[in-house]
Scaffold this active site. Structure first.
Site, PDB file in Angstrom:
ATOM      1  N   THR A 261      -6.511   2.267   8.835  1.00  0.00           N
ATOM      2  CA  THR A 261      -5.626   3.324   9.363  1.00  0.00           C
ATOM      3  C   THR A 261      -6.428   4.421  10.046  1.00  0.00           C
ATOM      4  O   THR A 261      -6.016   4.952  11.077  1.00  0.00           O
ATOM      5  CB  THR A 261      -4.749   3.902   8.231  1.00  0.00           C
ATOM      6  OG1 THR A 261      -3.974   2.837   7.678  1.00  0.00           O
ATOM      7  CG2 THR A 261      -3.800   4.977   8.737  1.00  0.00           C
TER       8      THR A 261
ATOM      9  N   ASP B 162      -6.277  -4.616  -0.061  1.00  0.00           N
ATOM     10  CA  ASP B 162      -7.403  -4.831   0.867  1.00  0.00           C
ATOM     11  C   ASP B 162      -8.081  -6.177   0.589  1.00  0.00           C
ATOM     12  O   ASP B 162      -8.822  -6.687   1.424  1.00  0.00           O
ATOM     13  CB  ASP B 162      -8.476  -3.742   0.680  1.00  0.00           C
ATOM     14  CG  ASP B 162      -7.976  -2.351   1.026  1.00  0.00           C
ATOM     15  OD1 ASP B 162      -7.358  -2.196   2.085  1.00  0.00           O
ATOM     16  OD2 ASP B 162      -8.203  -1.422   0.224  1.00  0.00           O
TER      17      ASP B 162
ATOM     18  N   GLU C 192       0.805  -1.219   0.000  1.00  0.00           N
ATOM     19  CA  GLU C 192       0.000   0.000   0.000  1.00  0.00           C
ATOM     20  C   GLU C 192       0.842   1.275   0.000  1.00  0.00           C
ATOM     21  O   GLU C 192       0.623   2.166  -0.816  1.00  0.00           O
ATOM     22  CB  GLU C 192      -0.950   0.017   1.209  1.00  0.00           C
ATOM     23  CG  GLU C 192      -1.758   1.300   1.247  1.00  0.00           C
ATOM     24  CD  GLU C 192      -2.851   1.325   2.295  1.00  0.00           C
ATOM     25  OE1 GLU C 192      -2.796   0.542   3.249  1.00  0.00           O
ATOM     26  OE2 GLU C 192      -3.762   2.155   2.143  1.00  0.00           O
TER      27      GLU C 192
ATOM     28  N   ILE D 143      -1.289  -1.659   7.610  1.00  0.00           N
ATOM     29  CA  ILE D 143      -2.376  -1.409   8.583  1.00  0.00           C
ATOM     30  C   ILE D 143      -3.638  -1.201   7.774  1.00  0.00           C
ATOM     31  O   ILE D 143      -3.776  -0.198   7.065  1.00  0.00           O
ATOM     32  CB  ILE D 143      -2.141  -0.146   9.441  1.00  0.00           C
ATOM     33  CG1 ILE D 143      -0.810  -0.218  10.195  1.00  0.00           C
ATOM     34  CG2 ILE D 143      -3.306   0.038  10.430  1.00  0.00           C
ATOM     35  CD1 ILE D 143      -0.559   0.971  11.128  1.00  0.00           C
ATOM     36  N   ASP D 144      -4.550  -2.132   7.850  1.00  0.00           N
ATOM     37  CA  ASP D 144      -5.856  -1.905   7.224  1.00  0.00           C
ATOM     38  C   ASP D 144      -6.788  -1.397   8.315  1.00  0.00           C
ATOM     39  O   ASP D 144      -6.980  -2.063   9.331  1.00  0.00           O
ATOM     40  CB  ASP D 144      -6.413  -3.178   6.588  1.00  0.00           C
ATOM     41  CG  ASP D 144      -7.737  -2.857   5.927  1.00  0.00           C
ATOM     42  OD1 ASP D 144      -7.783  -1.900   5.132  1.00  0.00           O
ATOM     43  OD2 ASP D 144      -8.739  -3.516   6.256  1.00  0.00           O
TER      44      ASP D 144
ATOM     45  N   ASP E 267      -0.921  -5.066   2.974  1.00  0.00           N
ATOM     46  CA  ASP E 267      -1.477  -3.852   3.589  1.00  0.00           C
ATOM     47  C   ASP E 267      -0.966  -3.828   5.034  1.00  0.00           C
ATOM     48  O   ASP E 267      -1.378  -4.655   5.859  1.00  0.00           O
ATOM     49  CB  ASP E 267      -3.011  -3.901   3.575  1.00  0.00           C
ATOM     50  CG  ASP E 267      -3.607  -2.558   3.999  1.00  0.00           C
ATOM     51  OD1 ASP E 267      -2.878  -1.754   4.612  1.00  0.00           O
ATOM     52  OD2 ASP E 267      -4.797  -2.330   3.724  1.00  0.00           O
TER      53      ASP E 267
HETATM   54  C1  IPD Z   1      -8.960   1.264   3.857  1.00  0.00           C
HETATM   55  C2  IPD Z   1      -9.957   0.717   4.856  1.00  0.00           C
HETATM   56  C3  IPD Z   1     -11.277   1.425   4.672  1.00  0.00           C
HETATM   57  C4  IPD Z   1     -11.802   1.291   3.247  1.00  0.00           C
HETATM   58  C5  IPD Z   1     -10.743   1.731   2.232  1.00  0.00           C
HETATM   59  C6  IPD Z   1      -9.456   0.974   2.475  1.00  0.00           C
HETATM   60  P1  IPD Z   1      -6.462   1.460   4.760  1.00  0.00           P
HETATM   61  O1  IPD Z   1      -7.696   0.701   4.013  1.00  0.00           O
HETATM   62  O2  IPD Z   1     -10.113  -0.659   4.715  1.00  0.00           O
HETATM   63  O3  IPD Z   1     -12.222   0.897   5.541  1.00  0.00           O
HETATM   64  O4  IPD Z   1     -12.935   2.091   3.079  1.00  0.00           O
HETATM   65  O5  IPD Z   1     -11.222   1.487   0.944  1.00  0.00           O
HETATM   66  O6  IPD Z   1      -8.494   1.338   1.498  1.00  0.00           O
HETATM   67  O7  IPD Z   1      -6.198   2.718   4.006  1.00  0.00           O
HETATM   68  O8  IPD Z   1      -6.902   1.715   6.154  1.00  0.00           O
HETATM   69  O9  IPD Z   1      -5.353   0.462   4.623  1.00  0.00           O
END
Ligand code: IPD
Length: 288
Positions: free
Chosen positions: A106, A231, A81, A103-104, A101
């Site tokens: 964030t 994701d 990411e 930290i999913d 990813d």
């Molecule tokens: C995001 C989260 C968020 C979703 C975004 C993702 P990140 O990932 O999962 O809930 O709405 O589409 O990209 O930026 O926290 O790794």
């Protein structure tokens, strides 16, 4: 879990065993770092929008995961990411490729909302081989390996068998865009599912963990526009191995790079959700 209540052992072995074990160890190590950092002060920056956040911990964890994997598997490729945000291309070739990813969730992490995960997917010949997702605060390790099932902390995962939207709990995520046209479509999609009498539509702030809830049978469907391959990669294997369906919002086959997805416990449910949705265009990960 087996009917008698015993945990079912996740099978060992398989062609990518060493890679899988490395992914598990790194996800657990990254989880420790994230858990500790959750309650500390953070330096927060924005990326594509004011709601698309990144912290020094995202960079730290991604750096750790990639450098350790590079040392052990020097010929492998990486899609990650924060590297992508810095301009690295997201191209899935036939070579063994890690999709990370760090930290999913964030935004949750920034607010200390305890729903954050590390997600590590692995593909070979453009086919997803395994996925490892670690829920950092609840210390739940979700894994799925192609042909070998999906597990959470040793318990086998199974999707729900629900086919009727009017009996469904549906999960989605907002995605990063906040312009009026995108928000209108986002809300209208939610409204369509509520008109179809879904029991509820939930937004928990982490695509990967929402997809893990689907794999566990705790929800019946998931859809989103604006998520990325990092994701989706690990979660896709986990859902498929739990018996679920992951498809494009057009109703066709999943395209990992298309920034959109519908997933469900049954094909009937996935198709009904796909038919109800209006498309929100986020472009493609491999064209950025
Ligand atoms: C995001 C989260 C968020 C979703 C975004 C993702 P990140 O990932 O999962 O809930 O709405 O589409 O990209 O930026 O926290 O790794």
């Amino acid at each position: 879990m087996k009917p008698n209540g015993e945990d079912e052992e996740a099978p060992a072995g398989g062609p990518w065993e060493e890679c899988f074990e490395a992914a598990v160890q790194l996800a657990l190590r990254a989880g420790q770092i994230i858990r500790k950092a959750l309650s500390e002060e953070k330096r927060v920056s924005t990326k594509t929008s004011a709601a698309d956040l990144v912290t020094e911990t995202d960079h730290l964890v991604e750096g750790l995961i990639i450098s350790e994997l590079q040392k052990r598997f020097p010929s492998h490729r990486f899609i990650a990411e924060e590297a992508a945000a810095a301009g690295a291309k997201c191209v899935l070739t036939p070579s063994p490729t890690w999709i990370v990813d760090p930290i999913d969730g964030t935004c949750n992490f920034v607010h200390r909302f305890p729903t954050v995960a590390v997600s590590i997917g692995f593909a070979v010949n453009q086919e997803l081989e395994f996925g490892v997702i670690y829920h950092c605060t609840e210390e739940r390790l979700y894994t799925g390996r192609r042909g070998q099932g999906a597990f959470c902390n040793g318990q086998r995962l199974r999707v729900s068998g629900e086919t009727d939207i009017s009996k469904a709990l549906v999960l989605t995520e907002i995605g990063p865009k906040r312009d009026p046209a995108t928000l209108k479509l986002f809300l209208s999609n939610m409204e369509r599912l509520l008109h179809a009498k879904a029991h509820g539509v939930r937004v928990i702030g982490s695509s990967t963990l929402a997809l893990c809830h689907l794999a566990s049978g705790a929800a019946d469907a998931y859809y989103q526009f604006g998520l990325h391959c990092w994701d989706l990669a690990a979660a896709t294997v986990i859902i498929r191995e739990a018996g679920g369906i992951v498809m494009d919002t057009s109703g066709g086959p999943l395209d990992l790079m298309s920034c959109r997805v519908v997933a469900a416990g049954t094909r009937e449910m996935a198709t009904l959700i796909a038919q109800a949705l209006q498309t929100i265009n986020y472009g493609r990960d491999d064209e950025k």
